[in-house]
Design a protein around this motif. Structure first.
Motif, short mmCIF file in Angstrom:
data_model
loop_
_atom_site.label_atom_id
_atom_site.label_comp_id
_atom_site.label_asym_id
_atom_site.label_seq_id
_atom_site.Cartn_x
_atom_site.Cartn_y
_atom_site.Cartn_z
N ARG A 267 62.91 11.89 43.06
CA ARG A 267 64.10 12.72 43.19
C ARG A 267 63.89 14.10 42.57
O ARG A 267 64.37 15.12 43.09
N ARG A 268 63.18 14.18 41.48
CA ARG A 268 62.97 15.45 40.78
C ARG A 268 61.77 16.24 41.33
O ARG A 268 61.58 17.40 40.98
N GLN B 112 59.17 18.45 43.32
CA GLN B 112 59.20 19.64 44.17
C GLN B 112 57.82 19.83 44.79
O GLN B 112 56.82 19.29 44.33
N TYR C 174 61.02 32.37 54.60
CA TYR C 174 62.21 31.69 54.06
C TYR C 174 62.21 31.53 52.54
O TYR C 174 63.27 31.30 51.95
N LYS D 274 62.69 28.19 47.81
CA LYS D 274 63.82 27.25 47.82
C LYS D 274 63.92 26.53 49.16
O LYS D 274 64.17 25.33 49.23
N HIS D 275 63.73 27.26 50.25
CA HIS D 275 63.79 26.66 51.57
C HIS D 275 62.68 25.62 51.74
O HIS D 275 62.92 24.53 52.27
N ASN E 84 61.08 23.89 49.44
CA ASN E 84 61.36 22.71 48.62
C ASN E 84 62.48 21.87 49.23
O ASN E 84 62.44 20.63 49.18
N ARG E 85 63.47 22.52 49.82
CA ARG E 85 64.55 21.79 50.48
C ARG E 85 64.03 21.07 51.72
O ARG E 85 64.38 19.91 51.98
N ALA E 86 63.16 21.72 52.47
CA ALA E 86 62.56 21.08 53.65
C ALA E 86 61.71 19.89 53.24
O ALA E 86 61.70 18.85 53.91
N LYS F 214 62.19 17.92 50.63
CA LYS F 214 63.06 16.81 50.27
C LYS F 214 63.65 16.14 51.51
O LYS F 214 63.70 14.91 51.60
N LYS F 215 64.10 16.95 52.46
CA LYS F 215 64.73 16.38 53.66
C LYS F 215 63.72 15.61 54.50
O LYS F 215 64.00 14.52 55.01
N ASN F 216 62.53 16.17 54.67
CA ASN F 216 61.50 15.49 55.45
C ASN F 216 60.99 14.25 54.75
O ASN F 216 60.64 13.26 55.40
#
Length: 444
Positions: free
Chosen positions: A278-279, A281, A307, A310-311, A313-315, A317-319
């Motif tokens: 979860r943590r 990156q 991007y 931040k983008h 790292n967000r991608a 997590k989602k993937n």
């Protein structure tokens, strides 16, 4: 001791002093030799770019430690060497942050798991840093994510792209399953309700037709070299996995039970190690330095340029949790923690390196490629890399002829430059350009 007083200072704690006696007692400008650079122009390029307008050092000191590979003793020794923690007792996980540690960013460069001697102790030591409210970033490593992919593959509909991901973890993950079985299952009715040995084998291993189907499934996604490498690797792992389990005292049924327990420990919200993935990156940017586990390819350079961090790292997590396992693990995001710039990897071309530099990324700081003589500065298609995996874990060191557990850290600071500390090099390597664009003698 502060992080930049490399000459060891005597402490009241014998353990602390034993660590410091393994470190260099002198420091010098970064050596221009084959063990410390990969190219005649690596250091001169670094110097020139670091003097240009727009080059930025991190606002606060960064301590980068990568690839502890389940060796909590080496990990904590490196934190002590960095000057960010000090012992409160004689056991692992008994430490507190120093004054310097409270104002330093600690970046763990991935590969916390596998090899040994203790995955669970390594995780608990890392968890203690979070309890102390250290400023810590945990980056994704290929060994860490291989565990996640293997665990996720047991619950999802399998196809030629994912049914091999459990066995693909290979022998290096088996010690973790042994630890989990011994600490959580051995004294319980662990086999109650479990499938038969044959059913467990079917759940864990790819089907007989996988080797025929995978090249067609991966065509157009992996390079031909990548497909060939994957088939070869899986042939070896499928043939030897069960034997390695038996060597560690585990049947396939016990491995399956341990894997199910790992799913509970890591993937359930209430699990002891639910924080780990979860943590996590993918990348961390500070000034002109990008911290990551392995490296970049052209597509990732473009994503970062267009991007931002931040983008990305967000991608990640989602993937990680919601996309097809194959497309994630063999795609550009995962290439960031897997690449060694081989033909089988997604490429970083001079164009990609140029895009990264235009996006303000001048230096990659990473692990993944272990060294025997401390850190190296390398130049790859015009992009500067600091290779900072100095072979920490005792298991790898024994196999590669190095003594004991490793101690080392890469420190990056706007006032002192880049400092490479390692127990395997006689001096602390210091990169600090002077006003005239030359490396200067470090201040004592």
């Amino acid at each position: 001791m502060t992080a930049f007083n490399v000459i060891p200072k005597v402490s009241k704690q014998p353990y602390h002093n034993a660590i410091l006696t393994r470190l260099p007692t002198e420091w010098a400008p970064w050596p221009d030799d084959a063990t410390s650079v990969n190219h005649d122009e690596a250091l001169s390029t670094f110097v020139k770019r670091s003097r240009k307008k727009g080059f930025a050092w991190p606002k606060k000191p960064v301590a980068f430690i990568s690839d502890p590979h389940a060796d909590a003793e080496a990990f904590e020794a490196s934190l002590i060497a960095a000057g960010v923690i000090e012992r409160e007792g004689s056991h692992l996980c008994e430490y507190t942050l120093t004054k310097f540690g409270k104002k330093t960013e600690i970046v763990v460069g991935g590969d916390c798991l596998d090899k040994g001697p203790s995955n669970l102790m390594m995780l608990r030591s890392l968890a203690h840093l979070y309890r102390l409210k250290a400023d810590i970033t945990l980056l994704a490593g290929n060994h860490d994510l291989r565990l996640l992919m293997g665990l996720l593959s047991l619950e999802r509909d399998t196809d030629a792209g994912s049914q091999h991901l459990f066995v693909r973890m290979g022998k290096k993950v088996i010690p973790l399953f042994k630890e989990v079985f011994d600490q959580y299952l051995a004294d319980t009715q662990w086999d109650k309700g479990l499938p038969s040995e044959a059913a467990c084998r079917q759940a864990l291993f790819p089907g007989n037709d996988w080797f025929e189907n995978f090249p067609f499934y991966a065509a157009g996604f992996l390079t031909p070299e990548g497909i060939e490498r994957e088939i070869s690797k899986m042939t070896t792992k499928a043939q030897s996995f069960e034997a390695h389990c038996a060597k560690n005292g585990l049947s396939l049924t016990q491995v399956y039970a341990a894997a199910m327990k790992c799913r509970s420990l890591f993937l359930n919200k209430s699990g002891e190690f639910s924080w780990f993935f979860r943590r996590m990156q993918l990348v961390k940017k500070r000034g002109s330095f990008l911290f990551l586990h392995a490296g970049l390819d052209d597509h990732m350079a473009e994503l970062l340029a267009k991007y931002g961090v931040k983008h990305v790292n967000r991608a990640f997590k989602k993937n990680l949790m919601h996309q097809n396992l194959f497309s994630f693990y063999y795609g550009s995001l995962a290439n960031t923690f897997r690449t060694k710039y081989r033909k089988a990897d997604l490429p970083l071309t001079p164009r990609g390196a140029y895009i990264a530099r235009r996006a303000g990324i001048q230096v990659l700081v990473h692990g993944h490629i272990n060294q025997h003589f401390g850190q190296r500065v390398t130049l790859k298609n015009g992009l500067i890399h600091i290779e900072a995996d100095i072979t920490l874990d005792a298991h790898s060191r024994k196999n590669e002829g190095l003594d004991g557990y490793g101690v080392g850290v890469t420190l990056i600071d706007k006032n002192r430059g880049v400092i490479g500390l390692s127990c395997d090099y006689p001096q602390a390597k210091v990169f600090k350009p002077g006003r005239k664009g030359k490396l200067v003698e470090p201040a004592k």
